[in-house]
Scaffold this motif. Structure first.
Motif, PDB file in Angstrom:
ATOM      1  N   ALA A 203      19.242  45.102  31.857  1.00 56.71           N
ATOM      2  CA  ALA A 203      19.480  44.470  32.120  1.00 56.71           C
ATOM      3  C   ALA A 203      19.316  42.682  32.162  1.00 56.71           C
ATOM      4  N   ALA A 204      17.491  43.262  32.280  1.00 61.27           N
ATOM      5  CA  ALA A 204      16.765  41.978  32.055  1.00 61.27           C
ATOM      6  C   ALA A 204      16.365  42.014  30.617  1.00 61.27           C
ATOM      7  N   LEU A 205      16.172  42.824  29.571  1.00 59.87           N
ATOM      8  CA  LEU A 205      16.544  42.546  27.855  1.00 59.87           C
ATOM      9  C   LEU A 205      17.751  42.023  27.502  1.00 59.87           C
ATOM     10  N   ILE A 206      19.149  42.702  27.631  1.00 58.97           N
ATOM     11  CA  ILE A 206      19.899  42.368  27.918  1.00 58.97           C
ATOM     12  C   ILE A 206      20.664  40.555  28.022  1.00 58.97           C
ATOM     13  N   ALA A 207      20.062  40.550  29.304  1.00 62.13           N
ATOM     14  CA  ALA A 207      20.274  38.964  30.134  1.00 62.13           C
ATOM     15  C   ALA A 207      19.637  37.871  29.207  1.00 62.13           C
ATOM     16  N   ASP A 208      18.941  38.598  28.821  1.00 60.30           N
ATOM     17  CA  ASP A 208      18.002  37.700  27.864  1.00 60.30           C
ATOM     18  C   ASP A 208      17.800  37.492  26.250  1.00 60.30           C
ATOM     19  N   LEU A 209      18.520  38.383  25.878  1.00 62.30           N
ATOM     20  CA  LEU A 209      19.155  38.646  24.732  1.00 62.30           C
ATOM     21  C   LEU A 209      20.281  37.514  24.600  1.00 62.30           C
ATOM     22  N   GLY A 210      21.559  38.115  25.475  1.00 57.80           N
ATOM     23  CA  GLY A 210      22.178  36.757  25.591  1.00 57.80           C
ATOM     24  C   GLY A 210      22.733  35.334  26.657  1.00 57.80           C
ATOM     25  N   GLY A 211      21.160  34.839  26.827  1.00 57.71           N
ATOM     26  CA  GLY A 211      20.761  33.518  26.675  1.00 57.71           C
ATOM     27  C   GLY A 211      21.320  33.287  28.181  1.00 57.71           C
ATOM     28  N   ASP A 212      21.197  34.223  29.020  1.00 55.91           N
ATOM     29  CA  ASP A 212      21.418  34.102  30.594  1.00 55.91           C
ATOM     30  C   ASP A 212      20.145  34.158  31.277  1.00 55.91           C
ATOM     31  N   LYS A 213      18.713  33.322  31.172  1.00 59.43           N
ATOM     32  CA  LYS A 213      17.530  33.359  31.643  1.00 59.43           C
ATOM     33  C   LYS A 213      17.603  33.233  33.092  1.00 59.43           C
ATOM     34  N   ALA A 214      18.997  33.197  33.919  1.00 59.41           N
ATOM     35  CA  ALA A 214      18.108  33.026  35.146  1.00 59.41           C
ATOM     36  C   ALA A 214      18.737  34.112  35.746  1.00 59.41           C
ATOM     37  N   GLU A 215      19.069  35.097  34.994  1.00 57.57           N
ATOM     38  CA  GLU A 215      19.884  36.547  35.225  1.00 57.57           C
ATOM     39  C   GLU A 215      18.563  37.670  35.119  1.00 57.57           C
ATOM     40  N   ALA A 216      18.584  37.009  33.235  1.00 60.09           N
ATOM     41  CA  ALA A 216      17.055  38.126  33.305  1.00 60.09           C
ATOM     42  C   ALA A 216      16.015  37.637  34.223  1.00 60.09           C
ATOM     43  N   GLU A 217      15.431  36.821  34.986  1.00 56.27           N
ATOM     44  CA  GLU A 217      14.465  36.819  35.528  1.00 56.27           C
ATOM     45  C   GLU A 217      14.499  37.176  36.484  1.00 56.27           C
ATOM     46  N   ARG A 239       5.950  38.201  28.066  1.00 58.69           N
ATOM     47  CA  ARG A 239       6.894  37.300  27.386  1.00 58.69           C
ATOM     48  C   ARG A 239       7.492  36.703  27.699  1.00 58.69           C
ATOM     49  N   PHE A 240       8.494  37.159  28.327  1.00 60.17           N
ATOM     50  CA  PHE A 240       9.614  35.972  28.832  1.00 60.17           C
ATOM     51  C   PHE A 240       9.551  35.280  29.382  1.00 60.17           C
ATOM     52  N   LEU A 241       8.268  35.152  30.402  1.00 54.29           N
ATOM     53  CA  LEU A 241       7.576  34.692  31.072  1.00 54.29           C
ATOM     54  C   LEU A 241       7.001  33.796  29.943  1.00 54.29           C
ATOM     55  N   GLY A 245       7.736  29.216  29.098  1.00 49.11           N
ATOM     56  CA  GLY A 245       7.053  27.907  29.523  1.00 49.11           C
ATOM     57  C   GLY A 245       5.746  28.600  30.529  1.00 49.11           C
ATOM     58  N   GLN A 246       6.182  29.463  31.031  1.00 44.62           N
ATOM     59  CA  GLN A 246       5.667  30.356  32.496  1.00 44.62           C
ATOM     60  C   GLN A 246       4.101  30.720  31.823  1.00 44.62           C
ATOM     61  N   ARG A 247       3.375  30.480  31.130  1.00 47.98           N
ATOM     62  CA  ARG A 247       2.125  30.957  30.609  1.00 47.98           C
ATOM     63  C   ARG A 247       1.077  31.335  31.593  1.00 47.98           C
ATOM     64  N   ASP A 248       1.214  30.451  32.392  1.00 48.68           N
ATOM     65  CA  ASP A 248      -0.299  31.078  33.693  1.00 48.68           C
ATOM     66  C   ASP A 248       0.553  32.680  33.877  1.00 48.68           C
ATOM     67  N   GLU A 249       1.530  32.051  34.328  1.00 47.72           N
ATOM     68  CA  GLU A 249       2.517  33.444  35.031  1.00 47.72           C
ATOM     69  C   GLU A 249       2.070  34.576  34.304  1.00 47.72           C
ATOM     70  N   ALA A 250       2.816  34.973  33.197  1.00 44.16           N
ATOM     71  CA  ALA A 250       2.868  35.715  31.641  1.00 44.16           C
ATOM     72  C   ALA A 250       1.456  36.326  31.625  1.00 44.16           C
ATOM     73  N   LYS A 251      -0.291  35.916  31.597  1.00 41.38           N
ATOM     74  CA  LYS A 251      -1.274  35.674  31.964  1.00 41.38           C
ATOM     75  C   LYS A 251      -1.770  36.489  33.025  1.00 41.38           C
ATOM     76  N   LYS A 252      -1.479  36.504  34.712  1.00 41.24           N
ATOM     77  CA  LYS A 252      -1.328  37.040  35.634  1.00 41.24           C
ATOM     78  C   LYS A 252      -0.208  38.251  35.049  1.00 41.24           C
ATOM     79  N   ILE A 253       0.185  38.663  35.295  1.00 45.74           N
ATOM     80  CA  ILE A 253       1.185  39.716  34.412  1.00 45.74           C
ATOM     81  C   ILE A 253       0.209  40.192  33.656  1.00 45.74           C
ATOM     82  N   TYR A 254      -0.824  40.100  32.626  1.00 48.64           N
ATOM     83  CA  TYR A 254      -0.973  41.156  31.619  1.00 48.64           C
ATOM     84  C   TYR A 254      -2.441  41.077  32.400  1.00 48.64           C
ATOM     85  N   GLU A 255      -3.091  40.498  33.084  1.00 48.82           N
ATOM     86  CA  GLU A 255      -4.152  40.995  34.121  1.00 48.82           C
ATOM     87  C   GLU A 255      -4.556  41.577  34.739  1.00 48.82           C
ATOM     88  N   GLY A 256      -3.106  41.428  35.621  1.00 46.00           N
ATOM     89  CA  GLY A 256      -2.664  42.723  36.738  1.00 46.00           C
ATOM     90  C   GLY A 256      -2.904  44.229  36.240  1.00 46.00           C
TER      91      GLY A 256
END
Length: 597
Positions: A203-217, A239-241, A245-256
């Motif tokens: 659902a997140a992947l589909i919402a992101d592809l369809g432009g609904d970023k809030a639903e994807a998040e 990658r979504f984060l 523009g949430q690059r620090d949050e993306a780093k935390k996801i990878y680092e976890g």
């Protein structure tokens, strides 16, 4: 066995009995007598330096090709099975059973044009064949005929796995048609607990592809909060984060994830891109990518559960939609490895795109297969080339060290492991394994001072590691030093690995070295029960039997050890014992018979 290797219903009982009894021999004879056409399994334009050619001949007769297909299927050779069934079908094009089997074989081998062409012929006589409808639907999906694909997927329902596949793929047909709302509504019907993460992920992947970023998040957060250790979900969410523009949050996801599974190439590549300010492309950029992800997930699960045929088919269909998905390629290669189809696995690993973060892993795995099939020179040269091109890649260096160690190049192995340790943070717990490997290498090259230091360091980093406890404890007993501590280590190792015949053998042999022969017999008999075909354990038990006066049984164990293919260095000693028995008890046993208990 691949299930497309069952007898043709149209053959007589007598023929079927003869096939079962003499299948391999008859197939070889039929192929040899037929007018041959030579096929090469791994041909590529420009040649493939890693591939091991698998030439085979197709026959001019239905019986020859059919028999060869049966044998190929039983041996899990998907290429040969597909080729021979195709040839047999040419001679008997209206044979319904042959159509079915040729279709499944083509699909398992990844021959999508042939599988797509056969799917309607399967459906013509078996209208509810879910696999044929799925294949036809994937082809329509790839050609952006989403409504038609949806209709095919709907015809393939039935069992629960097919229903889930149908729901997910149908959702992606709506995504392809840019109807994100309908896609999400359909996915929300998957309410069973085991599928909630899978549902929210797609659902997140589909919402992101369809432009609904809030639903994807929202969907990504839901899936990630339930499952933080799934590579694909972690990579997609990060990658979504990053793209939000949430690059620090993306780093935390990878680092976890990196804390749980250190140094995974995909994670390290993502972190490197973030640290260097580079963009991270979205995980799914087209509907094809999304549908391929559904099929990849099903294929990966099938592989873990031991359902190789289902895994092959799902992964092949996934790659039909996303042919450069490196993780799908490597997963498929791993399935072929487990099916003992090493040549096909090598070819798959070599097809991973050169610029993909997983390419080094694929090269390493290909080299290890080359070693397994007896091509040691090629394996070493290939790994050395990989290391030269990637001098800081720890996986490649570790693999090279392991290869050198297996070939008894212990000095080279120790030096290679040192290079690995120099690349790692000091006192990282994960270093225990490299210290253990280097300790073995140093012990085998007779540098015990360095070996002991490495093994102690490994235990410092991982205090209850049974392999290290076993190796260090055994070495001390063998040298007659630190006996009380050594026996504590060996007993602890056995407690932790009670079903490991090698660990139990170490404790038994330690008792033997100390002259406690009754204890040695007890433990070595346990070890034999666990590893009956190991020549070293049989040799050890023979020695213990001799010392307790069971000389006839000792002769039997030594003869058995001789017949099991012992190390060439051990064979003369075994032969001497068979001829002359054992002399006096070793000095260590006489001096230390009361120690270590």
């Amino acid at each position: 066995m691949l299930q497309f290797a069952r007898p043709l219903a149209t053959l007589s009982r007598g023929v079927r009995r003869r096939l079962l009894r003499r299948g391999a021999a008859l197939a070889a004879l039929a192929i040899a007598c037929a007018a041959p056409q030579v096929g090469h399994a791994l041909a590529r334009e420009g040649g493939n330096p890693l591939s091991v050619p698998r030439p085979f001949e197709v026959g001019a007769s239905l019986s020859g090709n059919y028999l060869a297909a049966i044998v190929a299927g039983s041996e899990r050779d998907t290429l040969a099975a597909s080729t021979f069934f195709r040839e047999a079908l040419r001679d008997d094009p209206n044979n319904l059973d042959l159509i079915d089997r040729a279709f499944v074989a083509a699909l398992a081998n990844g021959n999508m044009p042939e599988a797509v062409s056969l799917a309607p012929r399967v459906i013509a006589h078996d209208k509810n064949n879910g696999l044929a409808h799925l294949t036809k639907g994937i082809d329509l999906f790839k050609n952006r005929r989403y409504a038609a694909a949806r209709a095919e997927f709907a015809k393939g329902g039935g069992e629960r796995r097919q229903d889930i596949t149908t729901t997910l793929l149908t959702a992606w047909t709506y995504a392809g048609a840019k109807d994100t709302r309908k896609a999400l509504q359909l996915l929300d019907k998957l309410n069973d607990e085991p599928f909630v993460v899978f549902r929210d992920y797609h659902a997140a992947l589909i919402a992101d592809l369809g432009g609904d970023k809030a639903e994807a998040e929202k969907r990504f957060k839901s899936a990630y909060s339930a499952e933080k250790n799934t590579l694909r979900l972690v990579d997609a969410y990060a990658r979504f984060l990053a793209n939000r523009g949430q690059r620090d949050e993306a780093k935390k996801i990878y680092e976890g994830f990196n804390e749980v599974a250190p140094n995974h190439p995909i994670i390290m590549a993502g972190l490197a891109a973030l640290n260097e300010g580079k963009p991270l492309p979205p995980f799914v950029r087209t509907p094809d990518d999304g549908a391929a992800e559904v099929l990849y997930g099903l294929g990966a699960v099938g592989g873990r559960q031991g359902d190789e045929l289902a895994s092959l088919i799902y992964l092949r269909l996934s790659l039909a939609l996303a042919p450069e998905n490196a993780l799908a390629i490597i997963t498929l290669g791993d399935v072929y490895e487990r099916m003992k189809q090493e040549e096909a696995a090598i070819d798959l690993y070599d097809s991973v795109p050169k610029d993909n973060p997983l390419r080094v892993n694929a090269d390493v795995q290909a080299a290890l297969i080359l070693e397994t099939i007896g091509k040691s020179k090629e394996a070493t040269e290939h790994l050395a080339a990989v290391v030269a091109a990637n001098p800081k890649n720890q996986e490649a260096l570790t693999a090279l060290g392991n290869l050198q160690r297996s070939r008894k190049l212990f000095g080279d192995a120790a030096a290679t492991y040192t290079r690995v340790l120099e690349l790692q943070p000091k006192n990282d717990k994960s270093q225990w394994l490299i210290y253990y490997y280097r300790g073995i290498s140093n012990e085998r090259r007779k540098d015990w001072k360095a070996a002991e230091a490495d093994l102690k360091k490994a235990l410092e980093l991982n205090p209850d590691q049974p392999l290290v406890l076993n190796y260090l404890g055994y070495s001390w007993v063998d040298q007659g030093t630190n006996l009380d501590e050594a026996f504590k280590m060996l007993r602890r190792a056995v407690d932790l690995r009670q079903r490991d015949g090698y660990v139990v053998d170490s404790l038994g042999w330690a008792y033997y070295r100390l002259g406690r022969y009754d204890d040695a017999v007890r433990e070595l008999e346990r070890a034999i029960d666990l590893k009956p075909s190991d020549p070293v354990i049989n040799d050890h038990l023979g020695d213990a039997y001799w010392r307790v006066g069971r000389k006839l049984e000792a002769q039997f164990q030594w003869n058995h050890a001789r017949d099991l293919g012992p190390d060439p260095d051990d064979l003369p000693k075994i032969l001497d014992k068979i001829k002359n028995g054992l002399g006096d008890a070793p000095a260590l046993a006489n001096a230390s018979g009361k120690s270590g208990g």
